[in-house]
Design a protein around this motif. Structure first.
Motif: not given
Length: 262
Positions: A169-178, A198-200, A205-211
């Motif tokens: 997860x090199x750029x965790x903030x990008x999770x919000x785009x999913x 895996x934990x990162x 995903x959880x921070x971005x509320x991804x399903x």
């Protein structure tokens, strides 16, 4: 008379079989001055108007017969499947060292990787009968990482399936785009995906509320869906027919949920 009827009947059966076969085609497209060569498969009798489309992202050896075979399997299920070419026409490494070098180019330049992935998605959406509202992406190893990167790019797709992909997860903030739902199929004994990754990944995903959902397969290491990986788990990458079958079935259930009612 019976002989004539039998011949006629056989001919009709043969004709029906021919029209029911999966059709395939090589598709050339470009990224600037770089020529890319993808592959599409569909069944004319099953892929009717508004058919679901699936983008297939190759492993680190590039687009090979393996991905083409997966496209044909998807076509048999009624999907239109397009295998993207990330590396470029004719760039097909034939050894681990060259494959690692090619894969590294894109893993170290996620912007380039995402552009090539989205170009592949564009080609899938251009195919007649593919519904823009019923699109998913799958990928294997390097391609599993790619399918996730496509989701991180903000691509308008319904779902992503990663088979033994990298989960960094090199750029965790990008999770919000999913916007896609995620299915992660992972070998429980995969030595190439650290627990910290895996934990990162889960945290992103959880921070971005991804399903998302993640399935672990016991006794499986990296490349568990690929027969060409051999059967020696001690090498870190090996085929596992049980995990291969189970993960494919998990994908089918996921797609049924994804496309139901659309």
């Amino acid at each position: 008379m019976r002989y004539v009827f039998a011949v006629l009947f056989a001919s009709l059966v043969s004709l029906h079989t021919a029209t029911a076969e999966v059709q395939t085609k090589t598709v050339q497209y470009t990224d600037g001055d770089v020529t890319l060569e993808g592959f599409v498969a569909w069944d004319p009798e099953k892929a009717e108007a508004n058919a679901p489309g699936v983008l297939v992202v190759h492993q680190w050896m590039g687009l090979t017969d393996y991905e083409k075979g997966r496209c044909k399997q998807l076509a048999e299920l009624g999907y239109v499947a397009f295998a993207a070419d990330i590396y470029g026409k004719g760039i097909r490494p034939d050894n681990r060292q060259d494959a690692a070098k090619q894969a590294g180019v894109y893993k170290n330049d996620r912007e380039l990787y995402r552009r090539r992935l989205n170009l592949g998605l564009d080609q899938l959406l251009k195919i007649e009968n593919v519904s823009a509202d019923k699109v998913a992406a799958i990928g294997y190893c390097f391609g599993g990482t790619g399918a996730l990167e496509l989701a991180r790019s903000g691509a308008k797709i319904g779902g992503v399936v990663s088979f033994h992909g990298g989960l960094d997860s090199p750029t965790p903030a990008d999770g919000k785009n999913i916007e896609a739902k995620l299915l992660i199929c992972h070998g429980a004994d995969d030595p190439f995906v650290p627990a910290d990754d895996i934990e990162a990944f889960k945290a992103e995903l959880n921070a971005a509320d991804v399903d998302w959902q993640m399935v672990y397969y016991s006794g499986a290491v990296h490349s568990f869906t690929q027969p060409m990986a051999g059967n020696d788990n001690s090498a870190g990458a090996a085929y596992n027919p049980r995990a291969d079958k189970r993960s494919w079935n998990a994908m089918r259930v996921f797609f049924t949920e994804l496309f139901a009612g659309k």
